[in-house]
Design a protein around this motif. Structure first.
Motif, PDB file in Angstrom:
ATOM      1  N   ILE A 199       0.753  -0.974   0.106  1.00 55.18           N
ATOM      2  CA  ILE A 199       0.369  -0.058  -0.012  1.00 55.18           C
ATOM      3  C   ILE A 199       0.650   1.149  -0.020  1.00 55.18           C
ATOM      4  O   ILE A 199       1.486   1.097   0.307  1.00 55.18           O
ATOM      5  CB  ILE A 199      -0.564   0.321   1.218  1.00 55.18           C
ATOM      6  N   LEU A 200       0.315   2.808   0.135  1.00 56.55           N
ATOM      7  CA  LEU A 200       0.919   3.548   0.606  1.00 56.55           C
ATOM      8  C   LEU A 200       0.237   5.285   0.443  1.00 56.55           C
ATOM      9  O   LEU A 200      -0.285   5.455   1.250  1.00 56.55           O
ATOM     10  CB  LEU A 200       2.551   4.060   0.237  1.00 56.55           C
ATOM     11  N   ILE A 201       1.074   5.257  -0.821  1.00 56.51           N
ATOM     12  CA  ILE A 201      -0.208   7.156  -0.566  1.00 56.51           C
ATOM     13  C   ILE A 201      -1.274   7.168  -0.663  1.00 56.51           C
ATOM     14  O   ILE A 201      -2.133   7.700   0.029  1.00 56.51           O
ATOM     15  CB  ILE A 201       0.050   8.219  -2.330  1.00 56.51           C
TER      16      ILE A 201
ATOM     17  N   GLN B 185      -6.297  16.185  -6.848  1.00 57.62           N
ATOM     18  CA  GLN B 185      -4.989  17.119  -7.277  1.00 57.62           C
ATOM     19  C   GLN B 185      -4.837  17.457  -6.073  1.00 57.62           C
ATOM     20  O   GLN B 185      -3.824  17.468  -6.391  1.00 57.62           O
ATOM     21  CB  GLN B 185      -5.981  17.642  -8.858  1.00 57.62           C
ATOM     22  N   LEU B 186      -5.224  17.690  -5.435  1.00 61.10           N
ATOM     23  CA  LEU B 186      -5.050  18.254  -4.249  1.00 61.10           C
ATOM     24  C   LEU B 186      -3.673  17.511  -3.485  1.00 61.10           C
ATOM     25  O   LEU B 186      -2.437  17.940  -2.824  1.00 61.10           O
ATOM     26  CB  LEU B 186      -5.765  18.540  -3.192  1.00 61.10           C
ATOM     27  N   ASN B 187      -4.749  15.902  -3.233  1.00 63.10           N
ATOM     28  CA  ASN B 187      -3.241  15.204  -2.821  1.00 63.10           C
ATOM     29  C   ASN B 187      -1.996  14.773  -3.971  1.00 63.10           C
ATOM     30  O   ASN B 187      -1.179  14.429  -3.025  1.00 63.10           O
ATOM     31  CB  ASN B 187      -3.901  13.612  -2.574  1.00 63.10           C
ATOM     32  N   ALA B 188      -2.229  15.154  -5.148  1.00 67.36           N
ATOM     33  CA  ALA B 188      -1.066  15.185  -6.343  1.00 67.36           C
ATOM     34  C   ALA B 188      -0.452  16.517  -5.916  1.00 67.36           C
ATOM     35  O   ALA B 188       0.940  16.506  -5.760  1.00 67.36           O
ATOM     36  CB  ALA B 188      -1.703  14.610  -7.001  1.00 67.36           C
ATOM     37  N   ASP B 189      -0.592  17.205  -5.574  1.00 66.38           N
ATOM     38  CA  ASP B 189       0.344  18.422  -5.187  1.00 66.38           C
ATOM     39  C   ASP B 189       1.002  18.448  -3.771  1.00 66.38           C
ATOM     40  O   ASP B 189       1.997  19.264  -4.260  1.00 66.38           O
ATOM     41  CB  ASP B 189      -0.926  19.882  -5.533  1.00 66.38           C
ATOM     42  N   ARG B 190       0.056  17.748  -2.519  1.00 61.45           N
ATOM     43  CA  ARG B 190       0.896  17.711  -1.472  1.00 61.45           C
ATOM     44  C   ARG B 190       2.050  17.050  -1.841  1.00 61.45           C
ATOM     45  O   ARG B 190       3.190  17.092  -1.411  1.00 61.45           O
ATOM     46  CB  ARG B 190      -0.713  17.067  -0.387  1.00 61.45           C
ATOM     47  N   VAL B 191       1.854  15.386  -2.261  1.00 60.95           N
ATOM     48  CA  VAL B 191       3.341  15.054  -2.450  1.00 60.95           C
ATOM     49  C   VAL B 191       4.380  15.509  -3.510  1.00 60.95           C
ATOM     50  O   VAL B 191       4.662  15.546  -2.638  1.00 60.95           O
ATOM     51  CB  VAL B 191       2.531  13.529  -3.955  1.00 60.95           C
TER      52      VAL B 191
ATOM     53  N   ILE C 288       7.845  15.869  -1.590  1.00 59.82           N
ATOM     54  CA  ILE C 288       8.878  15.685  -2.792  1.00 59.82           C
ATOM     55  C   ILE C 288      10.214  16.970  -2.629  1.00 59.82           C
ATOM     56  O   ILE C 288      11.441  16.829  -2.060  1.00 59.82           O
ATOM     57  CB  ILE C 288       8.875  14.625  -4.081  1.00 59.82           C
ATOM     58  N   ARG C 289       9.525  17.816  -3.270  1.00 61.85           N
ATOM     59  CA  ARG C 289      10.421  19.264  -3.038  1.00 61.85           C
ATOM     60  C   ARG C 289      11.160  19.343  -1.953  1.00 61.85           C
ATOM     61  O   ARG C 289      12.306  19.664  -2.088  1.00 61.85           O
ATOM     62  CB  ARG C 289       9.377  20.418  -4.160  1.00 61.85           C
TER      63      ARG C 289
ATOM     64  N   ASP D  52      -8.079   2.357   5.946  1.00 64.68           N
ATOM     65  CA  ASP D  52      -9.449   2.025   6.096  1.00 64.68           C
ATOM     66  C   ASP D  52      -9.854   3.233   6.222  1.00 64.68           C
ATOM     67  O   ASP D  52     -11.527   3.614   6.222  1.00 64.68           O
ATOM     68  CB  ASP D  52      -9.949   1.074   7.270  1.00 64.68           C
ATOM     69  N   ASN D  53      -9.912   4.789   6.645  1.00 63.86           N
ATOM     70  CA  ASN D  53     -10.257   6.051   6.382  1.00 63.86           C
ATOM     71  C   ASN D  53     -10.036   7.222   5.777  1.00 63.86           C
ATOM     72  O   ASN D  53      -8.304   6.669   6.098  1.00 63.86           O
ATOM     73  CB  ASN D  53     -11.542   5.972   7.122  1.00 63.86           C
ATOM     74  N   LYS D  54     -10.263   8.296   5.060  1.00 66.25           N
ATOM     75  CA  LYS D  54      -9.383   9.463   4.772  1.00 66.25           C
ATOM     76  C   LYS D  54      -8.821   9.208   6.083  1.00 66.25           C
ATOM     77  O   LYS D  54      -9.240   9.988   7.429  1.00 66.25           O
ATOM     78  CB  LYS D  54     -10.344  10.379   4.504  1.00 66.25           C
ATOM     79  N   PRO D  55      -7.524  10.205   6.242  1.00 65.03           N
ATOM     80  CA  PRO D  55      -6.372  11.170   7.463  1.00 65.03           C
ATOM     81  C   PRO D  55      -6.898  12.207   7.783  1.00 65.03           C
ATOM     82  O   PRO D  55      -8.013  12.834   7.086  1.00 65.03           O
ATOM     83  CB  PRO D  55      -5.295  11.226   7.000  1.00 65.03           C
ATOM     84  N   ASP D  56      -7.145  12.386   9.165  1.00 58.83           N
ATOM     85  CA  ASP D  56      -8.002  13.890   9.560  1.00 58.83           C
ATOM     86  C   ASP D  56      -7.062  15.053   9.346  1.00 58.83           C
ATOM     87  O   ASP D  56      -7.600  15.951   8.770  1.00 58.83           O
ATOM     88  CB  ASP D  56      -7.853  13.716  10.841  1.00 58.83           C
ATOM     89  N   ASN D  57      -5.682  14.903   8.662  1.00 60.05           N
ATOM     90  CA  ASN D  57      -4.747  15.378   8.452  1.00 60.05           C
ATOM     91  C   ASN D  57      -3.996  15.613   7.199  1.00 60.05           C
ATOM     92  O   ASN D  57      -2.811  14.725   7.408  1.00 60.05           O
ATOM     93  CB  ASN D  57      -3.698  16.752   9.545  1.00 60.05           C
ATOM     94  N   PRO D  58      -5.219  15.668   6.001  1.00 62.15           N
ATOM     95  CA  PRO D  58      -4.017  14.890   4.687  1.00 62.15           C
ATOM     96  C   PRO D  58      -2.591  15.522   4.557  1.00 62.15           C
ATOM     97  O   PRO D  58      -1.467  14.481   4.068  1.00 62.15           O
ATOM     98  CB  PRO D  58      -5.046  15.181   3.122  1.00 62.15           C
ATOM     99  N   ASP D  59      -1.842  16.924   4.703  1.00 62.51           N
ATOM    100  CA  ASP D  59      -0.961  17.543   4.582  1.00 62.51           C
ATOM    101  C   ASP D  59       0.432  17.038   5.302  1.00 62.51           C
ATOM    102  O   ASP D  59       1.181  16.564   5.563  1.00 62.51           O
ATOM    103  CB  ASP D  59      -1.171  19.052   5.202  1.00 62.51           C
TER     104      ASP D  59
END
Length: 192
Positions: free
Chosen positions: A13-15, A58-64, A68-69, A164-171
């Motif tokens: 699994i990960l992102i 796209q929000l999560n893609a931008d976060r990743v 990385i940057r 198993d569910n969305k994170p409380d703080n995705p950032d």
């Protein structure tokens, strides 16, 4: 099932653990080209993670991409339009179901011991087996680093998580996951 086998099952699994899990545990593996001279690399460019087939928004893609940057900058690399290294990330999400069973025996009777049979005859009673299912997302984030000199992969880090569910703080979750995946880059780096 042993704890080791359970861990191996979770590994895929990960992102996307990143995107769906409430602080799931991220399992990391890495590999690299042992002949590459990592001290010669000074600059990098990040190729944005694209939202793929509706799996990652796209929000999560931008976060990743931003995570990385920031990791590359924190490791002393400079962002450049003519980089020594190209960094790319790929996410994979799969819906999975885990099934487990529990059997409870009831009644009385004998049982076999290494030194002989003990007890009072045939088993009287029965058994009840219960099956449980658990749905989750198996997420993986793969970070590839390629040398622009020869277009060869020189380092790869993979993070896997069961979500198993969305994170409380995705950032926070994405930043922490990318940091954990890239912890071993560049190879031979002294960890602080």
């Amino acid at each position: 099932m042993t704890a080791q086998k359970t861990t191996l099952r979770i590994i895929p699994i990960l992102i996307f653990a990143i995107f769906y899990g409430c602080s799931p545990t991220v399992k990391v593996t890495a590999d690299y080209d042992h002949s590459a001279d990592f001290t010669s690399y000074r600059t990098f460019a990040v190729y944005d993670l694209k939202a793929q087939q509706g799996q990652v928004n796209q929000l999560n893609a931008d976060r990743v991409t931003n995570a990385i940057r920031n990791e590359m900058l924190a490791k002393g690399f400079t962002e450049s339009e003519n980089p020594d290294l190209k960094v790319n990330a790929v996410s994979i999400l799969k819906n999975k179901t885990s099934v487990s069973s529990t059997t409870d025996f009831y009644g009385y009777g004998g049982m076999y011991r290494p030194y002989g049979y003990w007890g009072g005859g045939a088993m009287m009673g029965g058994a009840n087996t219960t099956f449980n299912t658990y749905d989750y997302v198996d997420g993986s984030l793969i970070i590839d680093i390629v040398s622009t000199k020869n277009q060869k992969l020189v380092w790869e880090g993979i993070g896997n998580a069961e979500i198993d569910n969305k994170p409380d703080n995705p950032d926070e979750f994405i930043t922490g996951s990318v940091k954990k995946i890239m912890e071993g880059f560049p190879p031979g780096q002294i960890k602080k």
